[in-house]
Design an enzyme around this catalytic site. Structure first.
Site, PDB file in Angstrom:
ATOM      1  N   CYS A 117      -4.714  -2.013  -0.301  1.00  0.00           N
ATOM      2  CA  CYS A 117      -5.907  -1.174  -0.506  1.00  0.00           C
ATOM      3  C   CYS A 117      -7.024  -1.887  -1.252  1.00  0.00           C
ATOM      4  O   CYS A 117      -8.172  -1.449  -1.220  1.00  0.00           O
ATOM      5  CB  CYS A 117      -5.524   0.104  -1.234  1.00  0.00           C
ATOM      6  SG  CYS A 117      -4.333   1.048  -0.297  1.00  0.00           S
ATOM      7  N   HIS A 258     -11.870   3.379  -3.690  1.00  0.00           N
ATOM      8  CA  HIS A 258     -10.861   3.446  -2.633  1.00  0.00           C
ATOM      9  C   HIS A 258     -10.431   4.899  -2.481  1.00  0.00           C
ATOM     10  O   HIS A 258     -10.255   5.606  -3.478  1.00  0.00           O
ATOM     11  CB  HIS A 258      -9.678   2.554  -3.017  1.00  0.00           C
ATOM     12  CG  HIS A 258      -8.519   2.706  -2.095  1.00  0.00           C
ATOM     13  ND1 HIS A 258      -8.641   2.540  -0.736  1.00  0.00           N
ATOM     14  CD2 HIS A 258      -7.218   3.036  -2.331  1.00  0.00           C
ATOM     15  CE1 HIS A 258      -7.463   2.747  -0.175  1.00  0.00           C
ATOM     16  NE2 HIS A 258      -6.585   3.054  -1.116  1.00  0.00           N
ATOM     17  N   ASN A 288      -6.793   7.972   3.901  1.00  0.00           N
ATOM     18  CA  ASN A 288      -6.720   6.621   3.335  1.00  0.00           C
ATOM     19  C   ASN A 288      -6.604   5.607   4.474  1.00  0.00           C
ATOM     20  O   ASN A 288      -5.563   5.516   5.119  1.00  0.00           O
ATOM     21  CB  ASN A 288      -5.505   6.551   2.401  1.00  0.00           C
ATOM     22  CG  ASN A 288      -5.358   5.200   1.721  1.00  0.00           C
ATOM     23  OD1 ASN A 288      -6.060   4.245   2.048  1.00  0.00           O
ATOM     24  ND2 ASN A 288      -4.432   5.117   0.783  1.00  0.00           N
TER      25      ASN A 288
HETATM   26  O1  UT7 Z   1      -3.661   3.655  -1.326  1.00  0.00           O
HETATM   27  C1  UT7 Z   1      -2.396   3.185  -1.732  1.00  0.00           C
HETATM   28  C2  UT7 Z   1      -2.067   3.690  -3.058  1.00  0.00           C
HETATM   29  N1  UT7 Z   1      -1.507   5.010  -2.935  1.00  0.00           N
HETATM   30  C3  UT7 Z   1      -1.875   5.958  -3.754  1.00  0.00           C
HETATM   31  O2  UT7 Z   1      -2.737   5.776  -4.581  1.00  0.00           O
HETATM   32  C4  UT7 Z   1      -1.131   7.271  -3.627  1.00  0.00           C
HETATM   33  C5  UT7 Z   1      -0.730   7.751  -5.000  1.00  0.00           C
HETATM   34  N2  UT7 Z   1       0.081   8.952  -4.968  1.00  0.00           N
HETATM   35  C6  UT7 Z   1      -0.403  10.166  -4.594  1.00  0.00           C
HETATM   36  O3  UT7 Z   1      -1.521  10.281  -4.144  1.00  0.00           O
HETATM   37  C7  UT7 Z   1       0.454  11.365  -4.826  1.00  0.00           C
HETATM   38  O4  UT7 Z   1       1.574  11.009  -5.625  1.00  0.00           O
HETATM   39  C8  UT7 Z   1       0.982  12.041  -3.524  1.00  0.00           C
HETATM   40  C9  UT7 Z   1      -0.180  12.725  -2.799  1.00  0.00           C
HETATM   41  C10 UT7 Z   1       1.657  11.036  -2.636  1.00  0.00           C
HETATM   42  C11 UT7 Z   1       1.978  13.155  -3.896  1.00  0.00           C
HETATM   43  O5  UT7 Z   1       1.359  14.076  -4.784  1.00  0.00           O
HETATM   44  P1  UT7 Z   1       2.103  14.508  -6.147  1.00  0.00           P
HETATM   45  O6  UT7 Z   1       1.233  15.466  -6.803  1.00  0.00           O
HETATM   46  O7  UT7 Z   1       2.451  13.239  -6.879  1.00  0.00           O
HETATM   47  O8  UT7 Z   1       3.365  15.231  -5.576  1.00  0.00           O
HETATM   48  P2  UT7 Z   1       4.885  14.971  -5.959  1.00  0.00           P
HETATM   49  O9  UT7 Z   1       5.399  13.776  -5.265  1.00  0.00           O
HETATM   50  O10 UT7 Z   1       5.066  15.100  -7.437  1.00  0.00           O
HETATM   51  O11 UT7 Z   1       5.535  16.267  -5.300  1.00  0.00           O
HETATM   52  C12 UT7 Z   1       5.266  17.591  -5.803  1.00  0.00           C
HETATM   53  C13 UT7 Z   1       5.959  18.570  -4.894  1.00  0.00           C
HETATM   54  C14 UT7 Z   1       7.410  18.221  -4.600  1.00  0.00           C
HETATM   55  O12 UT7 Z   1       8.143  19.419  -4.510  1.00  0.00           O
HETATM   56  P3  UT7 Z   1       9.072  19.927  -5.728  1.00  0.00           P
HETATM   57  O13 UT7 Z   1      10.036  18.819  -5.995  1.00  0.00           O
HETATM   58  O14 UT7 Z   1       8.126  20.151  -6.877  1.00  0.00           O
HETATM   59  O15 UT7 Z   1       9.683  21.159  -5.195  1.00  0.00           O
HETATM   60  C15 UT7 Z   1       7.324  17.594  -3.237  1.00  0.00           C
HETATM   61  O16 UT7 Z   1       8.529  17.691  -2.514  1.00  0.00           O
HETATM   62  O17 UT7 Z   1       5.294  18.627  -3.633  1.00  0.00           O
HETATM   63  C16 UT7 Z   1       6.231  18.405  -2.587  1.00  0.00           C
HETATM   64  N3  UT7 Z   1       5.557  17.719  -1.496  1.00  0.00           N
HETATM   65  C17 UT7 Z   1       4.898  18.377  -0.529  1.00  0.00           C
HETATM   66  N4  UT7 Z   1       4.696  19.685  -0.289  1.00  0.00           N
HETATM   67  C18 UT7 Z   1       3.972  20.012   0.779  1.00  0.00           C
HETATM   68  C19 UT7 Z   1       5.439  16.386  -1.285  1.00  0.00           C
HETATM   69  N5  UT7 Z   1       4.720  16.140  -0.182  1.00  0.00           N
HETATM   70  C20 UT7 Z   1       4.378  17.369   0.305  1.00  0.00           C
HETATM   71  C21 UT7 Z   1       3.625  17.770   1.417  1.00  0.00           C
HETATM   72  N6  UT7 Z   1       3.439  19.106   1.619  1.00  0.00           N
HETATM   73  N7  UT7 Z   1       3.066  16.900   2.268  1.00  0.00           N
END
Ligand code: UT7
Length: 334
Positions: A117, A258, A288
Protein backbone atom coordinates in the site's frame (compact mmCIF):
# COMPACT_ATOMS: atom_id res chain seq x y z
CA UNK A 1 27.46 26.24 -7.82
CA UNK A 2 24.61 24.81 -9.92
CA UNK A 3 21.16 24.86 -8.29
CA UNK A 4 19.84 21.52 -7.11
CA UNK A 5 17.32 20.00 -9.56
CA UNK A 6 13.88 19.64 -7.97
CA UNK A 7 11.38 17.04 -9.22
CA UNK A 8 7.69 17.88 -9.55
CA UNK A 9 4.49 16.06 -10.48
CA UNK A 10 3.48 17.66 -13.77
CA UNK A 11 0.52 15.48 -14.79
CA UNK A 12 -1.92 12.90 -13.46
CA UNK A 13 -3.96 10.10 -15.05
CA UNK A 14 -6.23 7.38 -13.74
CA UNK A 15 -8.34 4.40 -14.67
CA UNK A 16 -10.98 2.34 -12.90
CA UNK A 17 -12.81 -0.58 -14.52
CA UNK A 18 -16.56 -0.31 -15.09
CA UNK A 19 -17.94 -3.12 -12.95
CA UNK A 20 -19.18 -1.98 -9.51
CA UNK A 21 -19.16 -4.60 -6.76
CA UNK A 22 -21.62 -3.22 -4.20
CA UNK A 23 -22.01 -4.06 -0.52
CA UNK A 24 -25.42 -5.50 -1.41
CA UNK A 25 -23.81 -7.97 -3.82
CA UNK A 26 -21.28 -8.98 -1.14
CA UNK A 27 -24.17 -9.66 1.26
CA UNK A 28 -25.11 -12.51 -1.08
CA UNK A 29 -21.57 -13.95 -1.04
CA UNK A 30 -20.60 -13.77 2.65
CA UNK A 31 -22.19 -13.21 6.07
CA UNK A 32 -21.98 -9.42 6.15
CA UNK A 33 -24.16 -6.37 5.76
CA UNK A 34 -24.01 -2.93 4.21
CA UNK A 35 -24.25 -1.14 7.57
CA UNK A 36 -21.27 -3.03 9.07
CA UNK A 37 -19.08 -2.44 6.03
CA UNK A 38 -19.91 1.28 5.82
CA UNK A 39 -19.47 1.98 9.52
CA UNK A 40 -16.33 -0.16 10.09
CA UNK A 41 -14.51 0.69 6.83
CA UNK A 42 -16.25 3.47 4.85
CA UNK A 43 -16.51 1.34 1.68
CA UNK A 44 -19.77 1.35 -0.31
CA UNK A 45 -18.61 -0.18 -3.58
CA UNK A 46 -15.43 -1.15 -5.42
CA UNK A 47 -14.53 -1.56 -9.08
CA UNK A 48 -13.62 -4.98 -10.48
CA UNK A 49 -11.73 -5.70 -13.70
CA UNK A 50 -13.68 -8.43 -15.48
CA UNK A 51 -12.64 -10.43 -18.52
CA UNK A 52 -10.48 -13.39 -19.40
CA UNK A 53 -6.79 -12.57 -19.78
CA UNK A 54 -7.01 -9.12 -18.20
CA UNK A 55 -4.40 -8.12 -15.64
CA UNK A 56 -2.88 -5.20 -13.79
CA UNK A 57 -1.23 -3.86 -16.96
CA UNK A 58 -4.78 -3.40 -18.36
CA UNK A 59 -5.41 -0.98 -15.48
CA UNK A 60 -2.01 0.74 -15.55
CA UNK A 61 -1.73 1.24 -19.33
CA UNK A 62 -4.95 3.29 -19.75
CA UNK A 63 -4.02 5.40 -16.70
CA UNK A 64 -0.65 6.26 -18.29
CA UNK A 65 -2.22 6.84 -21.73
CA UNK A 66 -4.72 9.30 -20.23
CA UNK A 67 -1.92 11.16 -18.46
CA UNK A 68 0.21 11.42 -21.62
CA UNK A 69 -2.77 12.43 -23.79
CA UNK A 70 -3.75 15.21 -21.38
CA UNK A 71 -0.20 16.53 -21.40
CA UNK A 72 0.32 15.98 -25.16
CA UNK A 73 3.42 13.87 -24.54
CA UNK A 74 4.62 11.13 -26.91
CA UNK A 75 5.23 7.78 -25.12
CA UNK A 76 8.67 7.71 -26.80
CA UNK A 77 9.68 10.66 -24.57
CA UNK A 78 9.39 8.63 -21.35
CA UNK A 79 12.81 7.80 -19.89
CA UNK A 80 11.64 5.49 -17.11
CA UNK A 81 8.38 3.90 -15.98
CA UNK A 82 7.99 2.49 -12.47
CA UNK A 83 4.97 0.28 -11.80
CA UNK A 84 4.11 -0.05 -8.11
CA UNK A 85 2.07 -3.22 -7.62
CA UNK A 86 1.57 -6.38 -5.57
CA UNK A 87 -0.52 -8.00 -8.28
CA UNK A 88 1.84 -8.15 -11.28
CA UNK A 89 0.49 -9.67 -14.50
CA UNK A 90 2.94 -12.54 -13.83
CA UNK A 91 5.93 -13.10 -11.54
CA UNK A 92 8.21 -12.00 -14.36
CA UNK A 93 8.71 -10.05 -16.53
CA UNK A 94 7.81 -6.85 -14.71
CA UNK A 95 4.34 -5.41 -15.34
CA UNK A 96 6.12 -2.10 -16.00
CA UNK A 97 7.78 -3.73 -19.05
CA UNK A 98 4.36 -4.92 -20.28
CA UNK A 99 2.77 -1.49 -19.79
CA UNK A 100 5.61 0.14 -21.77
CA UNK A 101 5.04 -2.35 -24.58
CA UNK A 102 1.27 -1.73 -24.57
CA UNK A 103 1.63 2.06 -24.76
CA UNK A 104 4.66 2.19 -27.08
CA UNK A 105 7.15 3.63 -24.57
CA UNK A 106 10.08 2.07 -26.40
CA UNK A 107 12.79 4.35 -25.02
CA UNK A 108 11.95 3.78 -21.36
CA UNK A 109 13.64 1.43 -18.94
CA UNK A 110 11.03 0.07 -16.60
CA UNK A 111 10.67 -1.97 -13.44
CA UNK A 112 8.18 -2.98 -10.78
CA UNK A 113 8.33 -1.78 -7.21
CA UNK A 114 6.76 -3.86 -4.46
CA UNK A 115 5.91 -1.98 -1.28
CA UNK A 116 2.23 -2.91 -1.06
CA UNK A 117 0.00 0.00 0.00
CA UNK A 118 3.00 2.34 0.33
CA UNK A 119 4.19 1.44 -3.19
CA UNK A 120 3.18 4.73 -4.74
CA UNK A 121 4.97 6.78 -2.05
CA UNK A 122 8.13 4.74 -2.54
CA UNK A 123 7.72 5.06 -6.34
CA UNK A 124 7.34 8.85 -6.27
CA UNK A 125 10.41 9.13 -4.04
CA UNK A 126 12.47 6.88 -6.34
CA UNK A 127 11.18 8.64 -9.48
CA UNK A 128 11.95 12.05 -8.00
CA UNK A 129 15.51 10.90 -7.23
CA UNK A 130 15.99 9.89 -10.89
CA UNK A 131 14.90 13.38 -11.99
CA UNK A 132 17.06 15.03 -9.32
CA UNK A 133 20.09 13.06 -10.58
CA UNK A 134 19.88 15.11 -13.77
CA UNK A 135 20.10 12.00 -15.96
CA UNK A 136 16.40 11.57 -16.72
CA UNK A 137 13.81 14.11 -17.85
CA UNK A 138 10.49 12.24 -17.77
CA UNK A 139 9.67 9.51 -15.27
CA UNK A 140 6.21 7.95 -14.99
CA UNK A 141 5.12 6.36 -11.72
CA UNK A 142 2.02 4.20 -11.95
CA UNK A 143 0.30 2.59 -8.96
CA UNK A 144 -1.84 -0.29 -10.24
CA UNK A 145 -3.43 -3.28 -8.58
CA UNK A 146 -5.95 -5.89 -9.60
CA UNK A 147 -6.68 -6.89 -6.01
CA UNK A 148 -9.65 -9.03 -7.12
CA UNK A 149 -7.08 -11.55 -8.44
CA UNK A 150 -5.80 -12.29 -4.91
CA UNK A 151 -8.99 -11.94 -2.86
CA UNK A 152 -10.94 -14.87 -1.46
CA UNK A 153 -14.58 -13.93 -2.01
CA UNK A 154 -15.63 -16.32 0.74
CA UNK A 155 -13.53 -14.46 3.38
CA UNK A 156 -15.65 -11.63 4.76
CA UNK A 157 -12.75 -10.01 6.58
CA UNK A 158 -10.89 -9.16 3.35
CA UNK A 159 -13.30 -9.31 0.39
CA UNK A 160 -15.23 -6.26 1.60
CA UNK A 161 -12.12 -4.08 1.59
CA UNK A 162 -10.35 -4.32 -1.75
CA UNK A 163 -10.94 -3.21 -5.35
CA UNK A 164 -9.14 -2.75 -8.68
CA UNK A 165 -7.76 0.49 -10.11
CA UNK A 166 -4.72 2.48 -11.22
CA UNK A 167 -3.38 6.00 -11.16
CA UNK A 168 -0.27 7.50 -12.72
CA UNK A 169 1.81 10.64 -12.41
CA UNK A 170 4.52 12.22 -14.53
CA UNK A 171 7.63 13.54 -12.80
CA UNK A 172 9.76 16.21 -14.47
CA UNK A 173 12.13 18.91 -13.40
CA UNK A 174 10.27 21.65 -11.55
CA UNK A 175 10.27 24.98 -13.39
CA UNK A 176 10.36 26.98 -10.20
CA UNK A 177 12.49 26.58 -7.12
CA UNK A 178 10.62 25.31 -4.06
CA UNK A 179 7.84 23.57 -6.02
CA UNK A 180 7.50 19.81 -6.38
CA UNK A 181 8.47 16.80 -4.28
CA UNK A 182 9.94 18.49 -1.18
CA UNK A 183 10.46 15.71 1.35
CA UNK A 184 9.70 12.05 2.06
CA UNK A 185 9.76 10.04 5.25
CA UNK A 186 9.60 6.33 4.38
CA UNK A 187 9.78 3.35 6.71
CA UNK A 188 9.61 -0.43 6.57
CA UNK A 189 9.54 -3.24 9.12
CA UNK A 190 9.52 -6.83 7.89
CA UNK A 191 8.46 -8.14 11.28
CA UNK A 192 4.96 -7.04 10.25
CA UNK A 193 4.89 -9.65 7.47
CA UNK A 194 3.11 -12.15 9.69
CA UNK A 195 0.03 -9.94 9.88
CA UNK A 196 -0.44 -9.26 6.17
CA UNK A 197 0.87 -11.52 3.42
CA UNK A 198 0.13 -14.19 0.83
CA UNK A 199 1.09 -17.61 2.15
CA UNK A 200 1.98 -19.45 -1.06
CA UNK A 201 3.14 -18.85 -4.61
CA UNK A 202 6.54 -17.43 -3.67
CA UNK A 203 9.90 -19.22 -3.45
CA UNK A 204 9.28 -20.39 0.13
CA UNK A 205 6.08 -22.19 -0.75
CA UNK A 206 5.65 -22.61 -4.51
CA UNK A 207 2.17 -23.37 -5.84
CA UNK A 208 0.99 -26.96 -5.45
CA UNK A 209 -2.41 -28.64 -5.56
CA UNK A 210 -2.37 -28.47 -1.76
CA UNK A 211 -1.66 -24.71 -1.57
CA UNK A 212 -4.51 -24.06 -3.98
CA UNK A 213 -6.88 -26.31 -2.02
CA UNK A 214 -5.88 -24.57 1.22
CA UNK A 215 -6.65 -21.14 -0.36
CA UNK A 216 -3.11 -19.93 0.27
CA UNK A 217 -2.91 -17.75 -2.84
CA UNK A 218 -5.10 -15.05 -1.36
CA UNK A 219 -4.51 -12.03 0.90
CA UNK A 220 -4.10 -13.13 4.51
CA UNK A 221 -4.67 -10.33 7.01
CA UNK A 222 -4.96 -10.05 10.77
CA UNK A 223 -7.08 -6.94 10.57
CA UNK A 224 -6.89 -5.65 14.12
CA UNK A 225 -3.08 -5.93 14.34
CA UNK A 226 -2.68 -4.11 11.01
CA UNK A 227 -5.25 -1.51 12.07
CA UNK A 228 -3.37 -0.64 15.27
CA UNK A 229 -0.01 -0.29 13.51
CA UNK A 230 -1.58 1.65 10.63
CA UNK A 231 -3.20 4.23 12.90
CA UNK A 232 0.04 5.05 14.69
CA UNK A 233 2.38 4.54 11.70
CA UNK A 234 0.54 6.74 9.22
CA UNK A 235 -0.30 9.46 11.74
CA UNK A 236 3.20 9.62 13.25
CA UNK A 237 5.01 9.69 9.88
CA UNK A 238 2.72 12.44 8.57
CA UNK A 239 3.05 14.50 11.75
CA UNK A 240 6.84 14.12 11.85
CA UNK A 241 7.12 15.07 8.17
CA UNK A 242 5.21 18.32 8.46
CA UNK A 243 6.87 19.21 11.76
CA UNK A 244 10.37 18.81 10.37
CA UNK A 245 9.32 21.09 7.50
CA UNK A 246 8.07 23.72 9.98
CA UNK A 247 4.46 23.27 8.89
CA UNK A 248 1.27 22.88 10.90
CA UNK A 249 -2.05 21.26 9.98
CA UNK A 250 -3.47 24.64 8.94
CA UNK A 251 -0.68 25.05 6.35
CA UNK A 252 -1.69 21.85 4.55
CA UNK A 253 -4.13 22.30 1.65
CA UNK A 254 -4.77 18.57 1.16
CA UNK A 255 -4.07 15.31 2.94
CA UNK A 256 -4.02 12.43 0.44
CA UNK A 257 -4.18 9.27 2.54
CA UNK A 258 -4.02 5.66 1.48
CA UNK A 259 -7.63 4.44 1.43
CA UNK A 260 -7.62 1.30 3.60
CA UNK A 261 -10.14 2.25 6.26
CA UNK A 262 -11.91 5.56 6.88
CA UNK A 263 -11.22 5.24 10.61
CA UNK A 264 -7.43 5.12 9.96
CA UNK A 265 -7.74 8.18 7.71
CA UNK A 266 -9.71 10.12 10.35
CA UNK A 267 -7.09 9.31 13.01
CA UNK A 268 -4.29 10.60 10.76
CA UNK A 269 -6.14 13.82 9.94
CA UNK A 270 -6.88 14.40 13.67
CA UNK A 271 -3.25 13.90 14.67
CA UNK A 272 -2.15 16.42 12.05
CA UNK A 273 -4.86 18.94 12.93
CA UNK A 274 -6.38 18.77 9.44
CA UNK A 275 -10.14 19.23 8.99
CA UNK A 276 -12.12 16.63 7.06
CA UNK A 277 -12.85 18.98 4.12
CA UNK A 278 -9.11 18.94 3.33
CA UNK A 279 -8.89 15.15 3.22
CA UNK A 280 -9.25 13.37 -0.12
CA UNK A 281 -11.58 10.43 0.33
CA UNK A 282 -12.74 8.01 -2.36
CA UNK A 283 -12.75 4.80 -0.33
CA UNK A 284 -16.55 4.77 -0.52
CA UNK A 285 -16.41 4.35 -4.31
CA UNK A 286 -13.24 2.31 -4.91
CA UNK A 287 -12.32 0.56 -1.63
CA UNK A 288 -8.65 -0.23 -1.13
CA UNK A 289 -6.87 -0.43 -4.49
CA UNK A 290 -3.47 -0.85 -2.75
CA UNK A 291 -0.90 1.02 -4.92
CA UNK A 292 -3.72 2.79 -6.77
CA UNK A 293 -5.38 4.72 -3.95
CA UNK A 294 -3.19 7.83 -3.71
CA UNK A 295 -2.75 8.54 -7.45
CA UNK A 296 -6.48 7.87 -7.97
CA UNK A 297 -7.23 10.60 -5.41
CA UNK A 298 -4.85 13.02 -7.16
CA UNK A 299 -6.56 12.14 -10.46
CA UNK A 300 -10.04 12.88 -9.14
CA UNK A 301 -9.05 16.05 -7.29
CA UNK A 302 -6.60 17.41 -9.90
CA UNK A 303 -8.94 20.22 -10.96
CA UNK A 304 -9.22 21.50 -7.39
CA UNK A 305 -5.47 21.66 -6.78
CA UNK A 306 -3.76 25.02 -6.97
CA UNK A 307 -0.16 25.89 -7.64
CA UNK A 308 1.58 26.32 -4.30
CA UNK A 309 -0.73 23.98 -2.33
CA UNK A 310 1.09 22.04 0.38
CA UNK A 311 0.00 18.42 -0.05
CA UNK A 312 0.83 15.45 2.17
CA UNK A 313 0.60 11.92 0.75
CA UNK A 314 0.46 9.27 3.50
CA UNK A 315 0.29 5.48 3.49
CA UNK A 316 0.56 2.32 5.57
CA UNK A 317 0.46 -1.27 4.37
CA UNK A 318 1.94 -4.72 3.88
CA UNK A 319 5.55 -5.21 4.85
CA UNK A 320 4.94 -3.34 7.02
CA UNK A 321 5.72 -0.31 4.88
CA UNK A 322 4.62 3.23 5.64
CA UNK A 323 5.46 6.86 5.32
CA UNK A 324 4.52 10.30 4.07
CA UNK A 325 5.61 12.62 1.26
CA UNK A 326 5.34 16.41 1.14
CA UNK A 327 4.59 18.14 -2.17
CA UNK A 328 4.25 21.77 -3.11
CA UNK A 329 1.88 21.47 -6.06
CA UNK A 330 3.61 22.82 -9.15
CA UNK A 331 0.81 23.73 -11.59
CA UNK A 332 -2.72 25.11 -11.81
CA UNK A 333 -5.44 23.03 -13.47
CA UNK A 334 -6.02 23.92 -17.13
O1 UT7 B 1 -4.14 -1.48 3.11
C1 UT7 B 1 -3.48 -2.52 3.79
C2 UT7 B 1 -3.51 -2.29 5.23
N1 UT7 B 1 -4.76 -2.78 5.76
C3 UT7 B 1 -5.42 -2.07 6.63
O2 UT7 B 1 -5.04 -0.97 6.97
C4 UT7 B 1 -6.65 -2.73 7.23
C5 UT7 B 1 -6.63 -2.55 8.72
N2 UT7 B 1 -7.72 -3.24 9.39
C6 UT7 B 1 -9.02 -2.86 9.27
O3 UT7 B 1 -9.35 -1.99 8.50
C7 UT7 B 1 -10.02 -3.49 10.18
O4 UT7 B 1 -9.35 -4.25 11.18
C8 UT7 B 1 -11.04 -4.43 9.47
C9 UT7 B 1 -12.00 -3.59 8.62
C10 UT7 B 1 -10.33 -5.45 8.62
C11 UT7 B 1 -11.91 -5.15 10.52
O5 UT7 B 1 -12.54 -4.18 11.36
P1 UT7 B 1 -12.46 -4.33 12.96
O6 UT7 B 1 -13.21 -3.22 13.51
O7 UT7 B 1 -11.00 -4.45 13.32
O8 UT7 B 1 -13.24 -5.67 13.17
P2 UT7 B 1 -12.76 -6.95 13.99
O9 UT7 B 1 -11.82 -7.75 13.20
O10 UT7 B 1 -12.40 -6.55 15.39
O11 UT7 B 1 -14.15 -7.72 14.08
C12 UT7 B 1 -15.26 -7.20 14.84
C13 UT7 B 1 -16.43 -8.12 14.63
C14 UT7 B 1 -16.09 -9.60 14.80
O12 UT7 B 1 -17.20 -10.23 15.39
P3 UT7 B 1 -17.23 -10.60 16.96
O13 UT7 B 1 -16.03 -11.46 17.20
O14 UT7 B 1 -17.14 -9.28 17.68
O15 UT7 B 1 -18.52 -11.29 17.12
C15 UT7 B 1 -15.94 -10.07 13.39
O16 UT7 B 1 -16.18 -11.45 13.24
O17 UT7 B 1 -16.93 -7.98 13.30
C16 UT7 B 1 -16.99 -9.25 12.67
N3 UT7 B 1 -16.74 -9.08 11.25
C17 UT7 B 1 -17.72 -8.80 10.37
N4 UT7 B 1 -19.05 -8.62 10.51
C18 UT7 B 1 -19.75 -8.34 9.42
C19 UT7 B 1 -15.56 -9.13 10.59
N5 UT7 B 1 -15.73 -8.90 9.29
C20 UT7 B 1 -17.07 -8.69 9.13
C21 UT7 B 1 -17.86 -8.39 8.01
N6 UT7 B 1 -19.20 -8.22 8.19
N7 UT7 B 1 -17.35 -8.25 6.78
Amino acid sequence: MQNKIQAAITGVGGYVPEYRLTNKELEALVETNDEWIRSRTGVEERRILKGEGKGTSDLGAPAVVELLTKRGIDPMEIDCLICCTVTPDMTFPATANIICDKIGAKNAFSFDLGAACSGFLYGVTMGASLIESGRYKKVVVVGADKMSSIIDYSDRTTCILFGDGAGAVLLEQSHEEGYGVLDSLLKSDGSGAKYLHMKAGGSVKPATMETVAAKEHYVYQEGQAVFKSAVTGMANASYELITRNNLKGEDIAWLVPHQANKRIIDATANRMGISSDKVMLNIQRYGNTTSGTIPLCLWEWENQLKKGDNIVLAAFGGGFTWGATLLKWAYDPK
